[in-house]
Design a protein around this motif. Structure first.
Motif, PDB file in Angstrom:
ATOM      1  N   LEU A 192       0.866  -1.159   0.000  1.00 35.05           N
ATOM      2  CA  LEU A 192       0.000   0.000   0.000  1.00 35.05           C
ATOM      3  C   LEU A 192       0.914   1.223   0.000  1.00 35.05           C
ATOM      4  O   LEU A 192       1.941   1.238   0.700  1.00 35.05           O
ATOM      5  CB  LEU A 192      -0.905   0.007   1.232  1.00 35.05           C
ATOM      6  N   THR A 193       0.575   2.236  -0.760  1.00 36.28           N
ATOM      7  CA  THR A 193       1.502   3.336  -0.999  1.00 36.28           C
ATOM      8  C   THR A 193       1.986   3.990   0.292  1.00 36.28           C
ATOM      9  O   THR A 193       3.181   4.294   0.436  1.00 36.28           O
ATOM     10  CB  THR A 193       0.829   4.393  -1.911  1.00 36.28           C
ATOM     11  N   TYR A 194       1.098   4.178   1.247  1.00 37.45           N
ATOM     12  CA  TYR A 194       1.501   4.898   2.462  1.00 37.45           C
ATOM     13  C   TYR A 194       2.515   4.098   3.282  1.00 37.45           C
ATOM     14  O   TYR A 194       3.356   4.675   3.976  1.00 37.45           O
ATOM     15  CB  TYR A 194       0.287   5.293   3.309  1.00 37.45           C
ATOM     16  N   LEU A 195       2.471   2.758   3.215  1.00 40.83           N
ATOM     17  CA  LEU A 195       3.444   1.956   3.952  1.00 40.83           C
ATOM     18  C   LEU A 195       4.804   1.977   3.262  1.00 40.83           C
ATOM     19  O   LEU A 195       5.849   2.008   3.923  1.00 40.83           O
ATOM     20  CB  LEU A 195       2.941   0.519   4.103  1.00 40.83           C
ATOM     21  N   PHE A 196       4.812   1.973   1.926  1.00 43.94           N
ATOM     22  CA  PHE A 196       6.081   2.090   1.198  1.00 43.94           C
ATOM     23  C   PHE A 196       6.735   3.431   1.509  1.00 43.94           C
ATOM     24  O   PHE A 196       7.945   3.501   1.779  1.00 43.94           O
ATOM     25  CB  PHE A 196       5.837   1.956  -0.307  1.00 43.94           C
TER      26      PHE A 196
END
Length: 743
Positions: A280-284
């Motif tokens: 998920l983008t926010y975790l990357f």
């Protein structure tokens, strides 16, 4: 199961109504059943309304027979007299009896249609301005949309209380939005699973291979993997296989939508890694930022870093002042903390972390640096304050957490544009910190400031996503000082010596019975549960004169089973705080909350307001906070809880889903806490929980006494099993390859 029946009648009186979630206690006058009391979620219900309620008859031990409402429908009036009564009830903003009469006299039986379709026509009536007509129209539209979503969701067995949450997030067009995309529910509403949204989508004819369904399902799998299993990503092949199985579609169909999500920047694929991580983008972005910021901290040395003679002199001054001789590793930890802007100090119990931290505080203060102390939980912060003599704050409080109604999560006042003002920050119990909280913390550290991380890297990882402390320690990106020497005084504690034995794969000493560590052999789960309850209620309090609520904590490897925390909570509640007509209680789901119960917050609530006895007011009760129910008011529909750090707060009785009994808790929930006495039931449970670091974490939560109850064979299995469940985390790789991931 009680028979469900439907009754039609008029709301005679509203006894109580919670404006936020719609929970209502009212009297309904029915032609068939007479006047009766009804309770349930009836958002915006008003006196004078005709309603059709579905539910069952129950008997409350204080208030007698009541009708418990499962669903309801407002029956809009059609004749002028009924419309007048309805509008006169005050259910619509800006309309009372006199205004209602004017409107009905003017528009007659067409009044409600006019108010809904062309409310500005109300300004034709003398005394109603255009702005007032607009407000009346908005109020009536809001009422209709709220009631329409309640009725729409009832067909899918979703409660009225959940409908209120949905309406608060999605607004007046909730029904339209859900019809267009049912998956908006699991993506935006806390507490609604993909399965629920999927059942609505199926009922509405959305095909299994719809891109809408597949994309939401893929994102939901990634989200579940992070919050349920602690992964920050899933490898491409695993994600594809899991998604195709759970969504009952082909691998090719899933693969196509994974790439579509990447193109839309809703997920990130790291194609340079062998397992093709899907984030998920926010975790990357959180991982990338943490790696980049730690690299920049590690690369910066303060101007006094070369002056080792001065640092050695300051350490010697501390030793003379405190009459303490630091060992070699402790001295190294102190000197490296002065020389570097980022460092980790790790070690097990009894290895002198606290002494090293106190020395660091003394040396940094002598350098005229401003210092802040923080920890992830209130209990950990309180303990840090006690051992250092300096106030330590929770990390959320340090960062100044603020509720964010748009995301139902939180934001922090301190960040890059408003950094923390401190020259040095010492952060304890770092093993508890997940990647998102570490991201928020590092964003708030000002340029040039020091960060000293302290924690035990052998404990369980954070409940949230990531393996932050372990990854940092393995990476070598910043100095890591591991304290290993067990000091003589600590060696006298069997808790500490057994903890270190467990951590190195050696069976703890179970036969010694004259110290602070005891083992009670019990061969069945039933006998384990019975003994735990007897120890909690009778044997320990009677022998040591302690209050079990404040001094004893049962720590279970699992929630499930006879000796799991769920069942033990029910047993211990009946042992310690049984039903009593003098105590108020309130059933919520499968739990009965009672005045005097020990409870725990099981999920962050950033909005809830608290107050301390000194008048301090703030907001936010967080996952793992524990307290005692002071009172329950059925009349006011609130429960008052006093938490360990003296924060008193009120919970609405309709909103108790994130509160649970806490006589027994899981080991995972105990992280960062310390208890006077710990009881550990040892029975066979899920293989993933039968591991060394879970037992080690449980034992190290005790300050004065550990009592294991169960089978030595179970203990041996856990000690020998050092196969921690693998977490997919990309932080280590990013820390080792910071040039690629630098921001």
């Amino acid at each position: 199961m009680k028979e469900s029946i439907t009754i039609t009648g008029k709301i005679y009186d509203i006894i109580y109504q919670n404006a936020e979630n719609g929970y209502t206690v009212c009297e309904i006058d029915s032609a068939t059943d007479g006047l009766f009391t009804a309770t349930g979620y009836m958002p915006y219900a008003a006196e004078g309304e005709n309603v059709s309620v579905t539910g069952s008859w129950t008997v409350h031990h204080d208030y007698g027979e009541q009708f418990k409402i499962n669903s309801y429908e407002t029956i809009l009036p059609t004749d002028e007299s009924a419309i007048l009564d309805y509008l006169s009830s005050g259910v619509i903003y800006g309309i009372r009896t006199a205004t209602a009469k004017k409107i009905v006299d003017y528009f007659g039986s067409d009044t409600l249609n006019i108010m809904l379709s062309d409310p500005m026509r109300l300004s034709e009536i003398k005394g109603i301005s255009a702005s007032r007509a607009e407000k009346i129209g908005k109020s009536y539209l809001e009422l209709q949309s709220m009631q329409s979503i309640v009725m729409f969701l009832q067909q899918y067995s979703l409660s009225s209380s959940l409908a209120v949450k949905i309406h608060q997030v999605l607004g007046a067009e909730s029904v339209t939005k859900i019809k267009e995309n049912p998956y908006i529910l699991c993506e935006n509403i806390d507490g609604i699973a993909f399965k629920t949204a999927d059942s609505i989508a199926s009922a509405r004819g959305i095909p299994k291979n719809s891109p809408l369904r597949l994309r939401c399902g893929i994102k939901y799998l990634l989200k579940s993997a992070s919050y349920d299993l602690g992964h920050t990503y899933l490898p491409f092949d695993i994600l594809k296989s899991e998604a195709s199985t759970r969504l009952s579609v082909t691998d090719d169909e899933v693969e196509q939508e994974i790439y579509a999500l990447e193109e839309a920047k809703e997920i990130v694929m790291d194609t340079d890694s062998a397992d093709n991580p899907c984030y998920l983008t926010y975790l990357f972005e959180a991982e990338r930022y943490v790696a980049s910021r730690l690299a920049s901290l590690g690369a910066f040395s303060p101007p006094f870093s070369e002056n080792s003679e001065d640092i050695d002199g300051l350490i010697s001054d501390f030793e003379k002042k405190s009459s303490i001789m630091l060992d070699e590793k402790q001295r190294l930890a102190v000197s490296e903390s002065a020389k570097h802007n980022a460092i980790v100090i790790t070690g097990g119990p009894g290895t002198g972390k606290t002494t090293a931290i106190n020395a660091i505080i003394e040396i940094l203060a002598s350098m005229h640096l401003s210092i802040a102390l923080a920890a992830p939980t209130g209990r950990a912060a309180k303990r840090m304050s006690e051992v250092t003599g300096i106030e330590a704050k929770t990390l959320h409080r340090l960062l100044c957490v603020q509720p964010d109604s748009d995301t139902a999560s939180a934001r922090f006042l301190h960040n890059e544009s408003n950094p923390l003002p401190f020259d040095a920050i010492i952060l304890d119990e770092v093993s508890m910190i997940d990647i998102q909280l570490m991201h928020s913390f590092l964003r708030a550290v000002k340029k040039g400031a020091k960060v000293i991380f302290s924690g035990d890297s052998d404990q369980l990882p954070s409940v949230g996503p990531g393996n932050v402390l372990s990854d940092i320690c393995k990476s070598g990106s910043i100095p890591v000082i591991r304290l290993t020497h067990i000091f003589r005084q600590a060696r006298q504690s069997l808790i500490i010596t057994n903890a270190h034995k467990i951590n190195t794969g050696i069976m703890p000493e179970l036969e010694t019975r004259d110290n602070d560590f005891f083992f009670m052999k019990r061969l069945t789960a039933e006998s384990v549960a019975t003994t735990v309850c007897d120890l909690y209620r009778n044997r320990i309090p009677n022998r040591y004169g302690i209050n079990p609520l404040t001094s004893i904590q049962v720590l279970c490897p699992s929630k499930k089973g006879i000796a799991g925390s769920n069942n033990l909570n029910n047993l211990l509640q009946e042992y310690v705080n049984p039903h009593d007509n003098q105590k108020t209680e309130y059933p919520y789901g499968k739990t009965v909350f009672r005045t005097g119960d020990k409870v725990m917050q099981i999920k962050n609530n950033y909005d809830i307001v608290w107050e301390r006895p000194n008048g301090e007011v703030g907001s936010g009760i967080f996952n793992g906070d524990m307290g005692i129910i002071e009172s329950i008011s059925l009349k006011d529909r609130v429960m008052t809880v006093i938490f360990d750090d003296d924060k008193r707060t009120e919970y609405r009785l309709g909103d108790l889903e994130y509160l649970d009994l806490a006589y027994a808790i899981t080991v995972h929930k105990s992280q960062g806490s310390e208890f006077n006495t710990v009881i550990i039931p040892l029975v066979r449970t899920a293989p993933m929980l039968m591991c060394r670091n879970l037992l080690y974490t449980a034992v190290t939560r005790a300050k004065n006494m550990v009592i294991m109850v169960g089978s030595s064979a179970v203990c041996e299995t856990m000690v020998k099993n050092n196969d921690e469940k693998k977490r997919f985390s990309g932080l280590l790789k990013k820390l080792c390859d910071t040039e690629k991931f630098m921001l």
